[in-house]
Design an enzyme around this catalytic site. Structure first.
Site, mmCIF file in Angstrom:
data_model
loop_
_atom_site.group_PDB
_atom_site.id
_atom_site.type_symbol
_atom_site.label_atom_id
_atom_site.label_comp_id
_atom_site.label_asym_id
_atom_site.label_seq_id
_atom_site.Cartn_x
_atom_site.Cartn_y
_atom_site.Cartn_z
ATOM 1 N N PHE A 149 -1.974 0.880 -11.350
ATOM 2 C CA PHE A 149 -2.113 2.146 -12.075
ATOM 3 C C PHE A 149 -1.092 3.194 -11.634
ATOM 4 C CE2 PHE A 149 -4.281 3.436 -8.218
ATOM 5 C CZ PHE A 149 -3.956 4.791 -8.112
ATOM 6 N N LYS A 173 0.454 -7.321 -18.494
ATOM 7 C CA LYS A 173 -0.968 -6.950 -18.380
ATOM 8 C C LYS A 173 -0.986 -5.720 -17.468
ATOM 9 C CE LYS A 173 -4.284 -6.693 -16.294
ATOM 10 N NZ LYS A 173 -4.856 -5.353 -15.977
ATOM 11 N N GLU A 176 -5.660 -1.192 -16.436
ATOM 12 C CA GLU A 176 -6.580 -0.718 -17.474
ATOM 13 C C GLU A 176 -6.900 0.768 -17.304
ATOM 14 O OE1 GLU A 176 -7.022 -2.683 -14.938
ATOM 15 O OE2 GLU A 176 -9.123 -3.156 -14.509
ATOM 16 N N ARG A 177 -6.421 1.376 -16.179
ATOM 17 C CA ARG A 177 -6.750 2.793 -15.959
ATOM 18 C C ARG A 177 -5.796 3.737 -16.694
ATOM 19 N NH1 ARG A 177 -7.205 1.990 -9.593
ATOM 20 N NH2 ARG A 177 -8.438 0.111 -9.717
ATOM 21 N N CYS A 281 2.862 3.523 -3.064
ATOM 22 C CA CYS A 281 2.931 2.437 -2.073
ATOM 23 C C CYS A 281 3.973 2.751 -1.012
ATOM 24 C CB CYS A 281 3.252 1.116 -2.746
ATOM 25 S SG CYS A 281 4.900 1.086 -3.421
HETATM 26 P P1 NAD Z 1 -5.311 -3.254 -8.057
HETATM 27 O O1 NAD Z 1 -5.041 -4.405 -7.147
HETATM 28 O O2 NAD Z 1 -6.701 -2.753 -8.179
HETATM 29 O O3 NAD Z 1 -4.862 -3.646 -9.557
HETATM 30 C C1 NAD Z 1 -3.586 -4.164 -9.836
HETATM 31 C C2 NAD Z 1 -3.678 -5.039 -11.090
HETATM 32 O O4 NAD Z 1 -4.540 -6.148 -10.820
HETATM 33 C C3 NAD Z 1 -4.257 -4.311 -12.300
HETATM 34 O O5 NAD Z 1 -3.527 -4.680 -13.445
HETATM 35 C C4 NAD Z 1 -5.695 -4.819 -12.359
HETATM 36 O O6 NAD Z 1 -6.198 -4.877 -13.672
HETATM 37 C C5 NAD Z 1 -5.578 -6.224 -11.786
HETATM 38 N N1 NAD Z 1 -6.802 -6.663 -11.098
HETATM 39 C C6 NAD Z 1 -7.728 -5.871 -10.486
HETATM 40 N N2 NAD Z 1 -8.705 -6.630 -9.959
HETATM 41 C C7 NAD Z 1 -8.399 -7.918 -10.235
HETATM 42 C C8 NAD Z 1 -9.026 -9.167 -9.943
HETATM 43 N N3 NAD Z 1 -10.162 -9.239 -9.254
HETATM 44 N N4 NAD Z 1 -8.428 -10.297 -10.368
HETATM 45 C C9 NAD Z 1 -7.272 -10.250 -11.054
HETATM 46 N N5 NAD Z 1 -6.641 -9.096 -11.373
HETATM 47 C C10 NAD Z 1 -7.181 -7.941 -10.961
HETATM 48 O O7 NAD Z 1 -4.290 -2.093 -7.634
HETATM 49 P P2 NAD Z 1 -4.239 -0.600 -8.160
HETATM 50 O O8 NAD Z 1 -5.395 0.156 -7.592
HETATM 51 O O9 NAD Z 1 -4.015 -0.564 -9.625
HETATM 52 O O10 NAD Z 1 -2.887 -0.078 -7.472
HETATM 53 C C11 NAD Z 1 -2.829 0.440 -6.179
HETATM 54 C C12 NAD Z 1 -2.365 -0.617 -5.199
HETATM 55 O O11 NAD Z 1 -1.092 -1.130 -5.580
HETATM 56 C C13 NAD Z 1 -2.164 -0.057 -3.796
HETATM 57 O O12 NAD Z 1 -2.653 -0.999 -2.873
HETATM 58 C C14 NAD Z 1 -0.649 0.094 -3.682
HETATM 59 O O13 NAD Z 1 -0.149 0.056 -2.360
HETATM 60 C C15 NAD Z 1 -0.195 -1.090 -4.463
HETATM 61 N N6 NAD Z 1 1.170 -0.940 -4.900
HETATM 62 C C16 NAD Z 1 2.123 -1.686 -4.278
HETATM 63 C C17 NAD Z 1 3.438 -1.557 -4.640
HETATM 64 C C18 NAD Z 1 4.502 -2.387 -3.964
HETATM 65 O O14 NAD Z 1 5.606 -2.436 -4.464
HETATM 66 N N7 NAD Z 1 4.218 -3.026 -2.855
HETATM 67 C C19 NAD Z 1 3.798 -0.671 -5.660
HETATM 68 C C20 NAD Z 1 2.799 0.075 -6.285
HETATM 69 C C21 NAD Z 1 1.479 -0.067 -5.900
#
Ligand code: NAD
Length: 499
Positions: A149, A173, A176-177, A281
Site C-alpha cells: 500500500f 495485483k 487492496e487498500r 520501507c
Molecule cells: P503486506 O505484506 O500486508 O501486503 C503486500 C501485498 O501482499 C498486498 O498486495 C496484499 O494484498 C498481499 N497480501 C497480504 N496478505 C497476503 C497473504 N496472506 N497472502 C498473499 N498475499 C497477501 O504489506 P503492506 O502492509 O501493504 O506494505 C507494508 C510492508 O511492505 C512493510 O513491511 C514495508 O517495509 C514493506 N515494503 C518493502 C519495500 C522494499 O522494497 N523492501 C518497499 C515498500 C514496502
C-alpha cells in the site's frame, strides 16, 4: 459507493466474485469506495488474455515499445496532480509526498526508454575457425507483480515498466487498500499506445495472489510487502518453478558519530523517521548515537523539532509534515507497540499517544513518538513498527553501533552521519545492508542503479529497477554458430586493403 473494478482486456470491469473490500480515506476514517476481490476464475481469465496478447507485443520492436514509454512519461506529467490527489486520498500522505511517489516511479519509466540499448546482446566474432557466438535477451512471457500500500504509484511502475519494455505481458495485483492509482496508471499507459491485454490490474487479496503465483503460464513473480508474506510468496512461487524476487520489511538504523553535524543529523532524522508517517520501507526507525554525550546532544536537538511537526490531512496543503496512517488496524498496532516500549522500560521522550485532530476525530492520525534508552531485546527494536516512532539505542563505541546494524535481522537501508571519511568508508564496506547512506538518511538509489535489501528484507537474486530489472524480466540465450567453410580462401581480413 464507487466500485473501482479491475482493468482487464483494456477496460474497467466489475468484479464477479461477490467479495469486496472497503477503501478508506484515512484522514476522515470513512470508507469512500470499494474494491472487488478477484477469485481464481477472474485471475485465470486475465492470465489467458495476457498470454494471448504477449506474442504480438514481444514482436513489436524495442524502439516502438520505448516510444510507448516516452508517451507514458508525458501522460504521467500531464496527470500528475490528478494522480497525486487520488493517491493522497486513499493513502493519506501529503500531496508533495504523493507527487514524489509518482516521480520516483516515472524515473524508472524514463530508464526503460533505453530498452533498445539495454536489450542489445553480445557478440564474439570468430571464437574459433568459422565459429561465432552471440547472446540475446528474450522476454519471459506473462509476468506477475504484487505490490504494497505504501507506494501505490512507484512500486507498480518499478515492476511493470521494465517488464513491458522487455516485451512481456504483466498482471498487477496491487494493494487492496489504495487501488485507484494503479488502475489509473493502466489506463494511462494504454492511452500512450500499449495494446490492450498487455497490462492488466486484477484487484484482490490472498485468493488473487494464490491464483497468480500458482498459475503455470505465469513465468515470474515480483513481490513487495511485509516479510512474512514475502517469504510465503517466494517459497510458493519458486516451488512452481517461477523466477521470483520478493522484497520485505525493514528496520533501518542511522549511526550518528560524535563528530557529525548535529543539526544536520537531527534534521535528517526528523525527515527520515516521521515523513510519510514512517510508512516507508527506507524510513529510519532507529537512531544510534555513539557515546552518551552524542546521544544527549542529539536528543536535545530532536525534541523541539519533533514537537513542532504538523500532523494533518493532505487537504491542508504545504502546512502539513505528515498525514494519517493507512488504516485503523495500522494505528492500533503502532500504539500497541508504543505501549510495549513503555512497559519494557524504554524512555518515551516525546509522547504522541493522546494526539487528536479537531474535525478529524475519526481519522487514523498518530502523533510523533521518540524513545530513548531502547535496548536490542525490546519489541520496539526488533519489530518493524511502520509508524511515526523513532527509537534511540545508545552505543558505547563505533564497533558497538556497527554490531547493532550487523546483528539485526533486516537489511534494507542504513546511514551513517560523520565528518570522518575513514569511518564512513569502513561502515559502507562492512555493513550487511543493501543500501547505505553517508550523511544521506534515505539512500534510495536512482532509477539507473538498482534497489534492494539484504537479509530478511529481500528474497531472490536480482534487485528492482536499473540494469537488474532488465535481467529479471528477460532470459538469456546464447547461440554458438559454426559455418563449415570457416574463413574462405583469401577471405582473411586484409589490413593492407583497408590502407
Ligand atoms: P503486506 O505484506 O500486508 O501486503 C503486500 C501485498 O501482499 C498486498 O498486495 C496484499 O494484498 C498481499 N497480501 C497480504 N496478505 C497476503 C497473504 N496472506 N497472502 C498473499 N498475499 C497477501 O504489506 P503492506 O502492509 O501493504 O506494505 C507494508 C510492508 O511492505 C512493510 O513491511 C514495508 O517495509 C514493506 N515494503 C518493502 C519495500 C522494499 O522494497 N523492501 C518497499 C515498500 C514496502
Amino acid at each position: 459507493m464507487t466500485d473501482l473494478g479491475h482493468w482487464i482486456d483494456g477496460a474497467r470491469v466489475a468484479g464477479i466474485s461477490g467479495r469486496f473490500a472497503d477503501v478508506y480515506n484515512p484522514a476522515t476514517g470513512e470508507a469512500e469506495a470499494r474494491v472487488p476481490l478477484a477469485d481464481t476464475e477472474e485471475m485465470n481469465r486475465a492470465i489467458g488474455i495476457a498470454a494471448a496478447a504477449q506474442p504480438a507485443w514481444a514482436a513489436t520492436n524495442p524502439q516502438k515499445r520505448a516510444r510507448v514509454m516516452m508517451a507514458f512519461v508525458a501522460l504521467l506529467h500531464r496527470d500528475m496532480d490528478k494522480l497525486a490527489e487520488a493517491l493522497s486520498r486513499e493513502h493519506g500522505k501529503t500531496l508533495p509526498d504523493a507527487r514524489g511517489d509518482v516521480i520516483r516511479g516515472l524515473e524508472c519509466v524514463e530508464f526503460c526508454i533505453g530498452a533498445p540499448h539495454l536489450l542489445k546482446g553480445e557478440y564474439t566474432d570468430a571464437a574459433g575457425k568459422g565459429i561465432d557466438l552471440y547472446s540475446m535477451r528474450q522476454p519471459l512471457g506473462v509476468c506477475g507483480g504484487i505490490t504494497p500500500f505504501n507506494f501505490p504509484a512507484m512500486m507498480p511502475l518499478w515492476m511493470f515498466a521494465p517488464a513491458l519494455a522487455c516485451g512481456n505481458a504483466f498482471i498487477l495485483k496491487p494493494s487492496e487498500r489504495d487501488p485507484s492509482v494503479p488502475l489509473m496508471l493502466a489506463e494511462l499507459i494504454e492511452e500512450a499506445g500499449l495494446p490492450k491485454g498487455v497490462l492488466q490490474v486484477v484487484n484482490g487479496d490472498k485468493q488473487a495472489v494464490d491464483a497468480l503465483i500458482n498459475h503455470p503460464v505465469v513465468q515470474s513473480i515480483g513481490f513487495v510487502g511485509s516479510t512474512p508474506i514475502a517469504e510465503y510468496v517466494y517459497a510458493r512461487s519458486a516451488a512452481t518453478g517461477k523466477r521470483v524476487q520478493c522484497f520485505g520489511g525493514a528496520k533501518n538504523h542511522m549511526v550518528v558519530m560524535p563528530d557529525a553535524d548535529m543539526d544536520q543529523a537531527a534534521d535528517a532524522l526528523v525527515g527520515a523517521g516521521y515523513g510519510a508517517a514512517g510508512e516507508r520501507c527506507m524510513a529510519i526507525s532507529v537512531a544510534v548515537p555513539v557515546g552518551d554525550d552524542t546521544a544527549d546532544r542529539l536528543i536535545d536537538k530532536l525534541v523541539p523539532r519533533i514537537e513542532k511537526l504538523k500532523v494533518g490531512p493532505y487537504t491542508a496543503g504545504d502546512d502539513v509534515d505528515y498525514g494519517p496512517v493507512v488504516t485503523a488496524a495500522a494505528k492500533a498496532n503502532i500504539l500497541r507497540l508504543v505501549e510495549s516500549g513503555v512497559a519494557q522500560g524504554a524512555k518515551l521522550v516525546v509522547d504522541g499517544r493522546d494526539f487528536s485532530l479537531q474535525g478529524y476525530e475519526g481519522g487514523f492520525f498518530v502523533g510523533p513518538h521518540l524513545f530513548d534508552h531502547v535496548t536490542p531485546d525490546m519489541d520496539i527494536y526488533r519489530t518493524e513498527i511502520f509508524g511515526p516512532v523513532l527509537s534511540t539505542v545508545r552505543a558505547g563505541s563505533y564497533e558497538e553501533a556497527l554490531g547493532l546494524v550487523l546483528g539485526h535481522e533486516y537489511g534494507n537501508g542504513t546511514a551513517i552521519f560523520t565528518r570522518d571519511g575513514d569511518t564512513a568508508r569502513d561502515f559502507a564496506h562492512r555493513v550487511n545492508i543493501g543500501m547505505v547512506g553517508v550523511n544521506v538518511p534515505i539512500p534510495v538509489p536512482l532509477a539507473y542503479h538498482t534497489f534492494g535489501g539484504w537479509k530478511k528484507s529481500a528474497f531472490g537474486d536480482l534487485n528492482q529497477h536499473g540494469p537488474d530489472s532488465f535481467r529479471f524480466y528477460t532470459r538469456a540465450k546464447t547461440v554458438t554458430a559454426r559455418w563449415p567453410s570457416g574463413i574462405r580462401e583469401g577471405g582473411e581480413f586484409n589490413f593492407k586493403a583497408v590502407d
